[in-house]
Enzyme design. Sequence first.
Site, PDB file in Angstrom:
ATOM      1  N   ARG A  51      66.776  -7.169   9.345  1.00 26.33           N
ATOM      2  CA  ARG A  51      67.521  -7.473   7.926  1.00 26.33           C
ATOM      3  C   ARG A  51      67.248  -8.798   7.470  1.00 26.33           C
ATOM      4  NH1 ARG A  51      66.714  -2.800   9.092  1.00 26.33           N
ATOM      5  NH2 ARG A  51      67.825  -0.932   8.265  1.00 26.33           N
ATOM      6  N   GLU A  97      63.995  -9.345   6.141  1.00 28.45           N
ATOM      7  CA  GLU A  97      63.687  -8.766   4.917  1.00 28.45           C
ATOM      8  C   GLU A  97      64.409  -9.542   3.855  1.00 28.45           C
ATOM      9  OE1 GLU A  97      64.585  -4.386   4.736  1.00 28.45           O
ATOM     10  OE2 GLU A  97      65.872  -4.883   2.835  1.00 28.45           O
ATOM     11  N   SER A 101      68.130 -28.555   6.510  1.00 27.97           N
ATOM     12  CA  SER A 101      67.884 -28.762   8.101  1.00 27.97           C
ATOM     13  C   SER A 101      68.326 -27.514   8.735  1.00 27.97           C
ATOM     14  CB  SER A 101      68.445 -30.022   8.602  1.00 27.97           C
ATOM     15  OG  SER A 101      68.228 -30.296   9.961  1.00 27.97           O
TER      16      SER A 101
END
Lengths: 149, 149, 149, 149, 149, 149, 149, 149, 149, 149
Positions: free
Chosen positions: A91, A94, A117
């Site tokens: 996920r 995604e 960073s």
Amino acid sequence: MGMTSKQEAAAAVRAKKVELGITWAQLAKAVGRPVAWTTAALLGQHPMPEAEARAAGELLELGPDVLHALRLQPTRGALDQPVPTDPTMYRFYEVLQVYGPTIKELIHEEFGDGIMSAINFRLDVSRAEDPQGDRVVVTLDGKFLPYQW
Amino acid sequence: MGMTSKQEAAAAVRAKKVELGITWAQLAKAVGRPVAWTTAALLGQHPMPEAEARAAGELLELGPDVLHALRLQPTRGALDQPVPTDPTMYRFYEVLQVYGPTIKELIHEEFGDGIMSAINFRLDVSRAEDPQGDRVVVTLDGKFLPYQW
Amino acid sequence: MGMTSKQEAAAAVRAKKVELGITWAQLAKAVGRPVAWTTAALLGQHPMPEAEARAAGELLELGPDVLHALRLQPTRGALDQPVPTDPTMYRFYEVLQVYGPTIKELIHEEFGDGIMSAINFRLDVSRAEDPQGDRVVVTLDGKFLPYQW
Amino acid sequence: MGMTSKQEAAAAVRAKKVELGITWAQLAKAVGRPVAWTTAALLGQHPMPEAEARAAGELLELGPDVLHALRLQPTRGALDQPVPTDPTMYRFYEVLQVYGPTIKELIHEEFGDGIMSAINFRLDVSRAEDPQGDRVVVTLDGKFLPYQW
Amino acid sequence: MGMTSKQEAAAAVRAKKVELGITWAQLAKAVGRPVAWTTAALLGQHPMPEAEARAAGELLELGPDVLHALRLQPTRGALDQPVPTDPTMYRFYEVLQVYGPTIKELIHEEFGDGIMSAINFRLDVSRAEDPQGDRVVVTLDGKFLPYQW
Amino acid sequence: MGMTSKQEAAAAVRAKKVELGITWAQLAKAVGRPVAWTTAALLGQHPMPEAEARAAGELLELGPDVLHALRLQPTRGALDQPVPTDPTMYRFYEVLQVYGPTIKELIHEEFGDGIMSAINFRLDVSRAEDPQGDRVVVTLDGKFLPYQW
Amino acid sequence: MGMTSKQEAAAAVRAKKVELGITWAQLAKAVGRPVAWTTAALLGQHPMPEAEARAAGELLELGPDVLHALRLQPTRGALDQPVPTDPTMYRFYEVLQVYGPTIKELIHEEFGDGIMSAINFRLDVSRAEDPQGDRVVVTLDGKFLPYQW
Amino acid sequence: MGMTSKQEAAAAVRAKKVELGITWAQLAKAVGRPVAWTTAALLGQHPMPEAEARAAGELLELGPDVLHALRLQPTRGALDQPVPTDPTMYRFYEVLQVYGPTIKELIHEEFGDGIMSAINFRLDVSRAEDPQGDRVVVTLDGKFLPYQW
Amino acid sequence: MGMTSKQEAAAAVRAKKVELGITWAQLAKAVGRPVAWTTAALLGQHPMPEAEARAAGELLELGPDVLHALRLQPTRGALDQPVPTDPTMYRFYEVLQVYGPTIKELIHEEFGDGIMSAINFRLDVSRAEDPQGDRVVVTLDGKFLPYQW
Amino acid sequence: MGMTSKQEAAAAVRAKKVELGITWAQLAKAVGRPVAWTTAALLGQHPMPEAEARAAGELLELGPDVLHALRLQPTRGALDQPVPTDPTMYRFYEVLQVYGPTIKELIHEEFGDGIMSAINFRLDVSRAEDPQGDRVVVTLDGKFLPYQW
């Protein structure tokens, strides 16, 4: 040559943690560091200072070779393949596929050309209660680094 | 066939945005939605309702074919390759490589077996002032979905 | 069979180095070669002459099978995957993604059609002190080879 | 939509540069920036401020759409494939394959756990005269960033 | 921007060559260079000096934009995919799969640690008559470069 | 099951060869075959007839299980990845990237449509003395096979 | 440069074939060659001699640029990706996944070490009537080539 | 755990077959099945009924754990990589690259939209004598399955 | 050569469908076929008989070139990459990653060795009302095909 | 360390299941869960509660270390490669290649923008008798999740 690798040390940590019924939160408390850092370090993604390794080792009843491995400098990277197959981890990939350019645009609009960073960085995973179902809130918090010649 | 694709519409949005000096924040205000949703939608990752598309179109002086494209249902996925090459986006992939299993462990410890939804989901990008250099804070906030047969 | 591979030898070197608290700089001094060459050789990317292998072996208390492996001709290539996942190494890949064509243009402008040799080649890693934070300076220094039929 | 992309702008730059016989060094002088930065920016890997874009545009007789493209925020990444096929660029990938872990070890020995920044970063390509054949010297110079939670 | 790419120039060369019934050997003679170099250059893998480009252009009736493209510095690499699919080219990849380590061993036995240069390099394709069927003889001839720090 | 694989046999050959200080040329002489064939066979890319395996085995003091493995029919293919990372082997892949279409054109011009066989094939690696540095000459010599329905 | 590619010629062939209701069998008859060869050639995998190209061109009402393309030497390889996605073609890849080592063993048992040529090769696709459903019979027929140094 | 896998069983079959000098044809006769089916099954691509496994096991002097493995349901797929590197198997992949669309066209012309089944399927490998060199004839024979909703 | 491809036809279908406000269900009714078949065919994965193409074309006001394309035999395969990036489609890939071996085991337990046909196959997508949130029910229904020699 | 992995536990389950002649249906009955869930869990894709693990373990005579592994939280993902090679599993990948966009369109038409959950999800594999050959019916049943900010 008998040195325990960081992967083997991580497996030992996971096994003892289940066997002894210890949580990451308890480990973090014993180690005296944030829970996400402690988890990442025990899974082999950060080198542990000696005191922290010893504190974790006492709670988890780890042998000296495992402690030794926890202190080593890691070669980081925890995914078996470029795209993770585990649904809980996928996920987040995604999110990058769908919202990656959005995050990039908003960073540039707010800060100019540069990056967040991932080294001067901390993360937190928490629960937000919600009547329609509690929510997982993951906060990524990294120093802005401007492109600077 | 002459239909404008969502990729072409996103390019038009980016071009007009620079030409007219308009920000994502201004667009979000005109559209009446959160800035991250508005950015993602104008970059082609969410279908826009007619009113929202029209509001953005007026500000950006977009033609009707672009508005049409903004309203289409997308086939999502914005990365050209499985691993992003742009440094600003790569850092988020690196976070997944280094901290993916940590996030997974902490979700399972807190919530049990399941995932953070990337569908019932919102994100926010903000600035945290810091004397050692301001910080980018990205908040991922998704409903917990337990494995449920 | 029973021969120690160069990978196993490198692991032994790393383990003994941590155990005995020896640095690469000390090893280079004992071996009598530049520190980067010594490190690369002990990590299995260069064959070591017998004397150099013996000198390193004494300092690190390595067995004869490890010394034997250090002397073997390597099949070079140290990355597990085409794109490195470790952040410290990835930054150099990112330099190639962002500045590769720039380096190519500047080599051609200065030298004409050809390459910087990676064989007749040396590298150096050093620290440059800087009030805004010290800097890592990596110098790649290879003979220019013109395309020559 | 008619916007010139950064790739098309880079092609225009290369074409005019050859047609007019202008060097990267001359462009850098006109722009008032280091030559490697100027080259990278004109090849589409850095956004150019308006004045710099105009200075380059005058020397190269570029149209306003190209200038516009040079000023856009790039999505960085210049390699067509994960492993470059051009021999001049490949040698730098080979350096990473052969010496990547060496560079990593030496950074960690000198600085501790962290990376060389590729953002707060500059590079230089120069010629070192040598009786056995001149040498290409590429200097990578980036701020050290320690892992810091 | 209207510049002809090296790929388009190579397509033009192939087309005119078939249309006018000209061989690579004739082109090499006109250009005054070895046939393999001439072919590689006209297919876009070497930059052509002006005189050579003009000589080829006259024989092939090429326009000035094609001549211009032939003179450009190439970004080399002629395979669409890492493993070639064309059977005539695949056989050379198969030779590398089957005999690559053999060639490596024999180079090291004869010359020590190092490589055959692919830059200071020439190749030749010739026919060897044989009563059992004529043979293709491809000679790869490159300078030995020893690993030299 | 306990059968020695061809990979293990090749490792044993390499180990004993270094231990006993024997060259591929000496092995080829003992076996009575060309040196390149002998090397390829001992590295596991050709099945060895019993007499040849025995001759090599005597010189290298190999056990019967290794001899047995040398005689087995191989599943050929010696590269760990589609693109070799070892610099000595990579140069031959680079030749294919840069000169593959050239070789194809010259074979078709000389022989018509067809291939150089990699089965009815022999190769040779030799040294050509040269005042500017000796040269590696690799000769690939395969029967021409015309496309024939 | 206006040359029709072999891919465009194949598309033209397919289009006219459907438009005019002509079969591959009729084309093969007009061309005077086996139907599989004719189909492969018209799809761009074999160069067509002038007479054959003209015969096909008359039946399909193709223009001279298409005929020209049909005569060109192809760079062979018809799959967009290493593993075909079309179910009719995938089944042959599946046969290779399931029965590839079987075919290899049976060739070696019958013929010794070597291959079935894919160059001196013909194939046939035919129907075998069967009360339980007719069968597709694909015959692959290539000369055996022994490994021969 | 200690169960023998189908891969280990296949290795045992190959080893005993060479040791005892038994052919696939003899095994097929003992098993009472076609030789190609028998070979595929003993290499782990088909589950063997108990009687067939026992017949093969007697001839090859296999232990009960191997027999057990031969009877298991396989997870099919015998290639280590998507594109096979072994030349004998690669030629069949090359046939698919060159003739795949031809086979598809001819199946559709003869049978309509559908596939050759690779499940209701048999194959045969045989020798066709030929004065110009004997030929390998591989017959793929599968039921036609029309697309049928 | 002016033929509309099946991809272009699918784009035209999608565009007109949105423009005219027509649903897949209405199209299926006009065409006289199940809605999933109709959708797949109009997206280019099945050839449409002339009558069906004409019926869809009338409703969608498609030109004759689009109708022509809808009738062509497709080369099937609709994913741009092996792993789909669109979240709606990815979930089905995830089902295969998590439950693939489960489905395989249950097919073998119920039916023996064989497959569910994807050719003699139909699918259905429907809504199941549920107080805790309606459910998507996708039914895959294919003929069982036993492995049969 | 000595902990049994979930893969080793799955292998033990499969081995004992065959040895003892137990079906998945019997296991599901003993465990008191649906057969597909039980199979997935025993193959390592779901963590098993202690009682369920014990019930399965008694039937299958599993040791305590296997029971322990069955209870662990899995890192899900059961395919060795992105595209499965086993024909029984491949057919489901093929369904996604051919019908993926169809399923996506029909979900969006019926439910709007969103996905079928693969987490709040169940599946069933059953037999549908059919005079033309019985059919495999796989039902995928997941909660619809609308995109919701």
